[in-house]
Each structure stands twice: as structure tokens, then as C-alpha cells.
Design an enzyme around this catalytic site. Sequence first.
Site, PDB file in Angstrom:
ATOM      1  N   GLY A  46      -6.367   0.168  -0.920  1.00  0.00           N
ATOM      2  CA  GLY A  46      -6.769   0.852  -0.081  1.00  0.00           C
ATOM      3  C   GLY A  46      -6.895   0.502   1.220  1.00  0.00           C
ATOM      4  N   GLU A  47      -7.788   1.399   1.556  1.00  0.00           N
ATOM      5  CA  GLU A  47      -8.878   1.042   3.150  1.00  0.00           C
ATOM      6  C   GLU A  47      -9.694  -0.051   2.893  1.00  0.00           C
ATOM      7  OE1 GLU A  47      -7.117   2.109   5.533  1.00  0.00           O
ATOM      8  OE2 GLU A  47      -8.523   0.302   6.597  1.00  0.00           O
ATOM      9  N   SER A  48      -8.897  -1.213   3.556  1.00  0.00           N
ATOM     10  CA  SER A  48     -10.443  -1.940   3.191  1.00  0.00           C
ATOM     11  C   SER A  48     -11.674  -2.403   4.297  1.00  0.00           C
ATOM     12  CB  SER A  48      -9.688  -3.699   3.397  1.00  0.00           C
ATOM     13  OG  SER A  48      -9.277  -3.838   5.030  1.00  0.00           O
ATOM     14  N   CYS A  78      -3.559  -6.024  -2.631  1.00  0.00           N
ATOM     15  CA  CYS A  78      -3.649  -5.060  -0.933  1.00  0.00           C
ATOM     16  C   CYS A  78      -4.777  -5.403  -0.175  1.00  0.00           C
ATOM     17  CB  CYS A  78      -3.079  -4.157  -0.925  1.00  0.00           C
ATOM     18  SG  CYS A  78      -2.119  -3.699   0.041  1.00  0.00           S
ATOM     19  N   ARG A 105      -3.692  -7.906   8.601  1.00  0.00           N
ATOM     20  CA  ARG A 105      -4.107  -6.722   7.598  1.00  0.00           C
ATOM     21  C   ARG A 105      -2.763  -6.418   8.777  1.00  0.00           C
ATOM     22  NH1 ARG A 105      -9.116  -3.659   9.378  1.00  0.00           N
ATOM     23  NH2 ARG A 105      -8.061  -2.422   7.811  1.00  0.00           N
ATOM     24  N   ILE A 134       2.748  -1.322   0.958  1.00  0.00           N
ATOM     25  CA  ILE A 134       2.157  -0.737   2.276  1.00  0.00           C
ATOM     26  C   ILE A 134       1.213  -0.917   2.973  1.00  0.00           C
ATOM     27  CG2 ILE A 134       1.180   1.856   1.882  1.00  0.00           C
ATOM     28  CD1 ILE A 134       2.141   2.115  -1.138  1.00  0.00           C
ATOM     29  N   ARG A 135       1.698  -0.894   4.084  1.00  0.00           N
ATOM     30  CA  ARG A 135       0.560  -1.068   5.141  1.00  0.00           C
ATOM     31  C   ARG A 135      -0.074  -2.137   4.981  1.00  0.00           C
ATOM     32  NH1 ARG A 135      -3.432   2.289   7.118  1.00  0.00           N
ATOM     33  NH2 ARG A 135      -3.206   1.383   8.919  1.00  0.00           N
ATOM     34  N   HIS A 171       1.319  -3.495  -3.984  1.00  0.00           N
ATOM     35  CA  HIS A 171       1.118  -3.121  -5.233  1.00  0.00           C
ATOM     36  C   HIS A 171       2.089  -3.267  -6.912  1.00  0.00           C
ATOM     37  CE1 HIS A 171      -2.201  -0.611  -2.742  1.00  0.00           C
ATOM     38  NE2 HIS A 171      -1.085  -1.140  -1.631  1.00  0.00           N
ATOM     39  N   GLU A 173       0.878  -1.999  -9.219  1.00  0.00           N
ATOM     40  CA  GLU A 173       0.555  -0.877  -9.986  1.00  0.00           C
ATOM     41  C   GLU A 173       1.064  -0.022  -9.830  1.00  0.00           C
ATOM     42  OE1 GLU A 173      -0.986  -1.134  -7.346  1.00  0.00           O
ATOM     43  OE2 GLU A 173      -1.720   0.148  -6.453  1.00  0.00           O
TER      44      GLU A 173
END
Length: 192
Positions: A46-48, A78, A105, A134-135, A171, A173
Site C-alpha cells: 500500500g502506501e507505507s 512491499c 522506497r 508495483i512502485r 506482491h 497475493e
Amino acid sequence: MKIGVLASQGAFAEHIKVLQQLNVEAMPVRLPHELLGVDGLIIPGGESTTISRLIAAYNLESGIKALVKEGKPIFGTCAGMILLSRDISGNTTKALDLMDIKVKRNAFGRQRESFETELAIPVLGEEPYPAVFIRAPMIERCGDGVEVLAKLDDGTIVAARQDKLLVTAFHPELTGDYRFHRYYLDMASGKA
Ligand code: GLN
């Protein structure tokens, strides 16, 4: 076995689905009392920065650290990997400081913000593992107690383990290949 999935923000629903497919009880965790009685915790991508803020706002840090002290396994994917790390490159703020790794990051830049590649991951068997980035962050440094589980062709470390802490920059999942979750569950049951 009951595995908690930190459900503050990010790709938690996908992890819950994978656990259910593997016939494991999955418990979304947003509040400290929901950490009691879980046999492990997944911290999703997600967004850490957002997840970190929510961990602080909902007082989850001490409960997460208590799980580690009890020897319960934590799987960070991630953003989850960033949160478990000791150091974040170019950042003076620390994450949870649980795993002796330094991460960077958004390590792959604009050209390769998102990509999929096949990785050789010996602990998962011979068949290459489809990894979706992803990023994504990368691991820049691993301490002595850290086992590297996967690298890109150029040597970049993208998965590692330290005792009962497991991290991937990608990821697991998001593909139908559940071997990483199975490996994590084997850690939870003491088989891996
Ligand atoms: N770029 C995100 C961060 O730095 C991580 C991306 C992800 O979890 N897929 O927090």
C-alpha cells in the site's frame, strides 16, 4: 490457525482471499485488541507513509512488537517490508525497526514502476515464481542474521527472512501462485 492481516490501508483484501483459499482463518486487524489471539500477521502493500500513520493513530505498534516477542511470524509485502525495516534510505524517520534490513522506497524509477518477472526462489522449489512489482522498494543492506531468499538478475535483493520475519518487495497475493503464503504458514506452524 488464525492469521491477522493489517487492514489499515492497501492490499489487505487480496491477502485475506489467499488465506481463505488456503483454508486458513484470516482476521482483518485495525485495532490493537484484534492482534490478541492471532498466530501471525501479514502487513500488506500500500502506501507505507499512510499505513505508518494509521499504526500510530490506532496504537498498533506495541501489539505488533509483542507478536514478534512471542515468536509469531510476520510477513511484510512491499509497503509492509518498508514498515518492518530498520532503516529507510534517505529518510531519518524509522519504521517499526524489527528487521535488520535497509530498504529504498520506489527503487525502480519511472521506467519500471510496475513490472512482472520470474524469480528463482530456492526455498519455494524449482519452478520460477511470478513476482509482481508495483512502485516497489528494494533491500539495500541485510544484517548478519538475515537470509536472502530472492534476487533480481542484477543482484538486487527482493525477498528475505530473519527468524520469523519474512519480507518481499513484490506482491505475492496478486498472482495465483500461493507458494509464498504457504511458506509463511509453514513458518507459523514451525515447519519452515
Ligand atoms: N511505493 C510504496 C511505498 O513506498 C510501496 C508500494 C507498494 O506497497 N506496492 O510505500
